[in-house]
Design an enzyme around this catalytic site. Sequence first.
Site, mmCIF file in Angstrom:
data_model
loop_
_atom_site.group_PDB
_atom_site.id
_atom_site.type_symbol
_atom_site.label_atom_id
_atom_site.label_comp_id
_atom_site.label_asym_id
_atom_site.label_seq_id
_atom_site.Cartn_x
_atom_site.Cartn_y
_atom_site.Cartn_z
ATOM 1 C CG ASP A 1 -1.795 1.184 1.343
ATOM 2 O OD1 ASP A 1 -2.346 1.601 0.314
ATOM 3 O OD2 ASP A 1 -1.926 1.721 2.451
ATOM 4 C CG ASP B 1 -3.870 -1.748 3.008
ATOM 5 O OD1 ASP B 1 -4.117 -1.514 1.813
ATOM 6 O OD2 ASP B 1 -3.409 -0.894 3.786
#
Length: 913
Positions: free
Chosen positions: A314, A705
């Site tokens: 990420d 995530d």
Amino acid sequence: MHILKSVYLCQSKELSVNIRSKHLACQCRYGGKKKQPCFPYVFAFRIPFLKSKIVFLFSCSDWLINICRRKKELKARTVWLGCPEKCEEKYPKNAIKNQKYNIFTFIPGVRLMNLEDKEMNSQLYSKLTNQRIPSDMDLFSINAYVYAQKPQLDIHSFEGTFTREDSDPAVHESLSIENTLWASTVVASGTVIGVVIYTGKETRSVMNTSNPKNKVGLLDLELNQLTKALFLALVALSVVMVTLQGFVGPWYRNLFRFLLLFSYIIPISLRVNLDMGKAAYGWMIMKDDNIPGTVVRTSTIPEELGRLVYLLTDKTGTLTQNEMIFKRLHLGTVSYGTDTMDEIQSHIINSYSQSSAPKVRKSVSSRIHEAVKAIALCHNVTPVYESRAGVSGETEYAEVDQDFSDENRAYQASSPDEVALVQWTESVGLTLVNRDLTSMQLKTPGGHILTYYILQIFPFTSESKRMGIIVRDESSGEITFYMKGADVAMSTIVQYNDWLEEECGNMAREGLRTLVVAKKSLTEEQYQDFESRYNQAKLSIHDRNLKVAAVVESLEREMELLCLTGVEDQLQADVRPTLEMLRNAGIKIWMLTGDKLETATCIAKSSHLVSRTQDIHIFRPVTTRGEAHLELNAFRRKHDCALVISGDSLEVCLKYYEHEFVELACQCPAVVCCRCSPTQKAHIVKLLQHHTGKRTCAIGDGGNDVSMIQAADCGIGIEGKEGKQASLAADFSITQFKHIGRLLMVHGRNSYKRSAALGQFVMHRGLIISTMQAVFSSVFYFASVPLYQGFLMVGYATIYTMFPVFSLVLDQDVKPEMALLYPELYKDLTKLLMVALTIRTWHWLMVVAEFLSLGCYVASLAFLNEYFDVAFITTVTFLWKVSAITVVSCLPLYILKYLKRKFSPPSYSKLTS
């Protein structure tokens, strides 16, 4: 007739459930009375320092799951206040379950780190019944109800209504996302009265959580294949022995006896040794002072850290700090950066020091004043004031009207972008000092307090990509509609201009996240007309979102463009050297982010995710199969080029050319996917696993995530500003991105090499005794007679050889500093070839293990004298024969090892010579 009777406890009542055939009877018994309905709990929380009250919705009480149907149908519900007898719905119990194991798999798969749910489910909540009430409550004396939509996945929207029937006329209020607090969220400030509407598996957080899979390391799969091969070898060897015996007599008995005699070929103790080794690796990781705060939440895949090929990361909060800094204000004709912010401050001071004069034309000063005021008002930020005078020594919160001093002020918001903007307006002289549900107050440079009443607020959503607010100035009575959002959403709303698109692109190329700010003045009549239509739309049960959006869009026309803002997200510490280290180790890095393409590209360059010598191919937006085909052909002609692609274009490519796209993307040194949703992130992980067969690792810090982390072969979570959700869902939790370097290069590399060597030694140990048995049987006419008896065989596979073999978990070929300095050593581990054998560095515990095993063997002579010929093994003849056999057995191996080191040395040998 089958009868099932279960007893539950429901608010001090005994609940008896009888199921006879297909009929379900549910009764509550209390004081001899039957059919008393069970009703939901209503919680009241007192949270200091905010005067206002907000209604929030959580979960509704429960005690019985519909066991007559496989899956309960989700539906809307009505929760009554003051009339508990009207509540007859049955809802799930309010307990969470994140662990992977059940009653059948717990014992063989138990890990203490998987008991995390116990802390959450054992938390206590207060319910007031008949004791003294500490404050005025009229909550149960009213006749009202809350209607809530059925449970769903979307955390950004909610549709409900609040109706009070005991007033004249009846009160009808709409409930939206602004009136909700989802389970597991934190109330940062305020006094809250709550009605529980969703519990357990019907809460948003649980519905958005995928079931975690049981991850199995590639080494375990490889060893399983080897074990199968050894089993076939066992059967084949037994058949050969019986065949050479001539199938005489009861040959099938002899076959079975040979299977038992050669069964040591199967490394039964390997699983125990490996699990003990993995537990040791996890302990070493958590005890490493160089990566403090690291938590190992699994003990099944530590060696996976040593053979990763793809790292999917990420951006916000992982590569960057998720701390926004205001960098640029653009007014169309003039732009201000960090070095000219003092000019803005002087304009603001002048604006509030001069008496109001008729505006003939819009000067730069007035434009700056309007822009800063809009930024200071259009947000969801709440100022919080801290006081450290508490008796307990902990930070306490005071009422906001007691102290407006700057040193005690902190800001709470749902986004760091919002906080950065409000902090910037404070730095130039216009400070947000107070906010509640109905008003906010700004302090001017001269210390005067300006009050603005909040008439309406339109929250940001991922669909609209903008937020708005309507405020009334207390002093002038003017009503103003402010709105800010992404350029793609605002470009069609604001009046015509010739600079917005160009400047947005310029700021994005600098790595800045941009927001367009606009306003519109409303007359009293215009606002009253809007409010009437807006309230009517909000009370709709069906298609509420569409109706509300249509009313709001009627205001979003020809708005005055005030300014364009740019904020920057700072990189995490040591991101650049960490990414370079991973790249040198042969790990390909993919960055998956929700940011726009230009911002993601800039961060990829500044973080050195893409090296300075590499070109970047930006995949043009495609919507059809033909466009995707042409763009893929253009991309195919590029070599050693990083790829940047948007989530929409990625979906089109995967729909029509999945295999071709993944094949081309995997050849890139780095890939950046922007505008990615959480589902897309997890899908990309699975694509790489399916098409390449290589090991993947996903790292992130936020709840968006989690799916990606759980889908990867190895998931790493960072405990950051977005909470612990990613950290708790991951296999390994770290505190900073830079720690991933040591986690992989040192601990991952050592764990894999040690586990591989440990597995080989355990198999080698079984092959030795089975070979000796085969030779013995062959010499004695293929007799199925054991070479060693009883405890000697058991002792050989356990206490006599356990300590030296297990001491391999301490082996290392190079020092940790060398492994970090030369990450190229990591590449050797990704060839799925087994790692070289034998000890490379002796540890003092290894020496202790050798002597301990020898001591156990010698000590057993006193207890197992019937198994040993003590008189013979103490003679010189026995000793020299054993020594000679040992030398003859080992010498060829050491000669081969020397020749291999000389003519084909391993990569690490150059660093240890």
